[in-house]
Design an enzyme around this catalytic site. Structure first.
Site, PDB file in Angstrom:
ATOM      1  CD  GLN A 120      -2.890  -1.112   2.358  1.00  0.00           C
ATOM      2  OE1 GLN A 120      -2.746  -1.970   3.207  1.00  0.00           O
ATOM      3  NE2 GLN A 120      -3.813  -0.177   2.437  1.00  0.00           N
ATOM      4  CG  HIS A 134      -0.716  -6.018   5.493  1.00  0.00           C
ATOM      5  ND1 HIS A 134      -0.641  -5.338   6.688  1.00  0.00           N
ATOM      6  CD2 HIS A 134      -1.898  -5.636   4.941  1.00  0.00           C
ATOM      7  CE1 HIS A 134      -1.713  -4.582   6.844  1.00  0.00           C
ATOM      8  NE2 HIS A 134      -2.499  -4.750   5.773  1.00  0.00           N
ATOM      9  CG  ASN A 173      -3.305  -7.265   8.064  1.00  0.00           C
ATOM     10  OD1 ASN A 173      -3.257  -6.540   9.055  1.00  0.00           O
ATOM     11  ND2 ASN A 173      -4.200  -7.075   7.087  1.00  0.00           N
ATOM     12  CD  GLU A 174      -8.000  -6.751   8.469  1.00  0.00           C
ATOM     13  OE1 GLU A 174      -8.471  -6.894   7.326  1.00  0.00           O
ATOM     14  OE2 GLU A 174      -8.146  -5.713   9.131  1.00  0.00           O
TER      15      GLU A 174
END
Length: 426
Positions: free
Chosen positions: A18, A112, A156-157
């Site tokens: 990102q 991620h 992540n998640e």
């Protein structure tokens, strides 16, 4: 009096894809560049943080924060299957040492969302050896960086797909068995771009198929064991996305079903970890007829989420009670163009966190999402969660008042929350 203890982690988070820019060997980059890509715009240069990470870390340190959560991109470390890049590993070592040089604690996420395009080509998390491939990457990375990193987040998640299934919302291209013709074309184009076969090649997120979900659980267990073997002093966990799920009379069964499907299995797996990461932004309320859509207000997130700062304290208390391990808030923040609203929201979230601590939850830190306005997946650059504004033409960084405000909270260990009646810095 300070509300939070010495050693509390106060920071901000980012994710490699990102902010770094030009992560060209990842599955998400590939999907960004196919016909009818389900993204508002490609990530491109993103924030150019691959080259400007020292400036980002310096701004964080100057604010008074003491922790930086960022991710290592697997696709940079292992650009082709079995081929590891020492140069890219050294890049991340320099990032970590830039943190230490400024008294910043690095919290490193090993996955991620994004994965190498070759991993997607061969079936992503659905392939037979997915967990072993992830463990190999983790071993290579952690062995090299073990002396400089204490805090590791494996995933992540990982429950993002389970949340989509449980709440009845799926993104474009997610469920292969139910794809419309246009979506089938999208996945065929993706397969061609990564050099794979349609029906086999798959993006790594969301993880939906039962065998892929099990592979992620296995990968987490293998990674945790590997990290503890290589660096026994390390702290290892994973970060779980959780809304504050609430129920009105008649909505309890629906709420409980979502928790049972999308939250509790992941929290149960964290019972063997050193901590569990909690990532909370809002609440969802269920009644007899299903989810109750909140009324839009001036404070509604740009994402459409309800402005509800107490959500964080509620989920932290629930996670601590369910897992029995310490909680690290790994993401919390607000997508808004109104920085005063961001400060108000964050104040309420941190106050709720303090209440959870007072009620008995062991909380290790608060890490805000995000440090800098960035590329937010399907939304492109439209969702501004950052404590720092980005000029996409020049890459100039401009700290928002919220960054200095959160730094003051950190430096005082929360004491300024007791003194300030208004969140503004004026």
């Amino acid at each position: 009096m300070p509300t939070f203890p010495d050693g509390f982690l106060w920071g901000a988070a980012t994710a490699g894809h990102q902010i770094e820019g030009n992560n060209i060997r990842s599955d998400i980059w590939a999907m960004e560049h196919v016909t009818a890509a389900p993204f508002a715009e490609p990530s491109g240069d993103a924030c150019d943080s691959y080259h400007r990470y020292e400036e980002d870390i310096q701004l964080l340190a100057d604010s008074g924060l003491n922790t930086y959560r960022f991710s290592i991109e697997w696709s940079r470390i292992e650009p082709e299957v079995g081929q590891f890049s020492r140069a890219e590993l050294e890049h991340y070592r320099r990032m970590i040492r830039a943190c230490h040089a400024r008294a910043i604690t690095p919290v490193v996420t090993l996955n991620h969302f994004t994965t190498p395009s070759w991993f997607a080509r061969d079936g992503a998390w659905g392939q037979e050896h997915a967990a072993a491939l992830f463990e190999r990457y983790v071993r290579y990375t952690v062995d090299a960086l073990r002396d400089d990193v204490q805090w590791w987040i494996t995933f992540n998640e990982p429950n993002a797909g389970a949340l989509l299934l449980a709440t009845g919302s799926l993104p474009l291209g997610a469920a292969a068995d139910d794809l419309a013709e246009a979506q089938r074309g999208l996945m065929a184009d993706f397969a061609a771009r990564v050099g794979g076969t349609a029906g086999v090649a798959s993006m790594a997120i969301p993880v939906l198929a039962p065998n892929a979900v099990e592979n992620v659980f296995t990968a987490h267990r293998l990674a945790r064991a590997a990290i503890k073997q290589i660096a026994p002093q390390s702290k290892v966990g994973w970060s779980i996305a959780v809304h504050d799920f609430q129920a009105l009379p008649g909505g309890e069964a629906r709420r409980d079903a979502i928790l049972a499907q999308a939250i509790h299995p992941y929290w149960a797996a964290a019972r063997e970890d050193d901590f569990v990461g909690v990532q909370t932004y809002t609440r969802e309320v269920y009644g007899p007829e299903g989810r109750i859509v909140p009324e839009e207000t001036s404070d509604t997130f740009l994402t459409g989420w309800e402005y509800y700062p107490p959500a964080l304290g509620h989920t932290v208390a629930a996670a601590a009670a369910y897992t029995g391990v310490p909680v690290l808030v790994t993401e919390n923040g607000m997508a808004t163009a109104d920085d005063d609203a961001r400060i108000r929201y964050t104040r309420g979230a941190v106050e709720g966190l303090a209440e959870a601590r007072e009620a008995g939850a062991e909380v290790l830190g608060y890490i805000h999402w995000t440090l800098i306005d960035n590329w937010e997946w399907h939304s492109g650059f439209a969702m501004t969660f950052g404590l720092i504004a980005l000029d996409r033409e020049t890459f100039a960084r401009t700290p928002k008042p919220s960054l200095a405000w959160l730094g003051r909270v950190a430096a005082s260990r929360g004491a300024v929350l007791n003194d300030e009646l208004e969140p503004a810095l004026s």
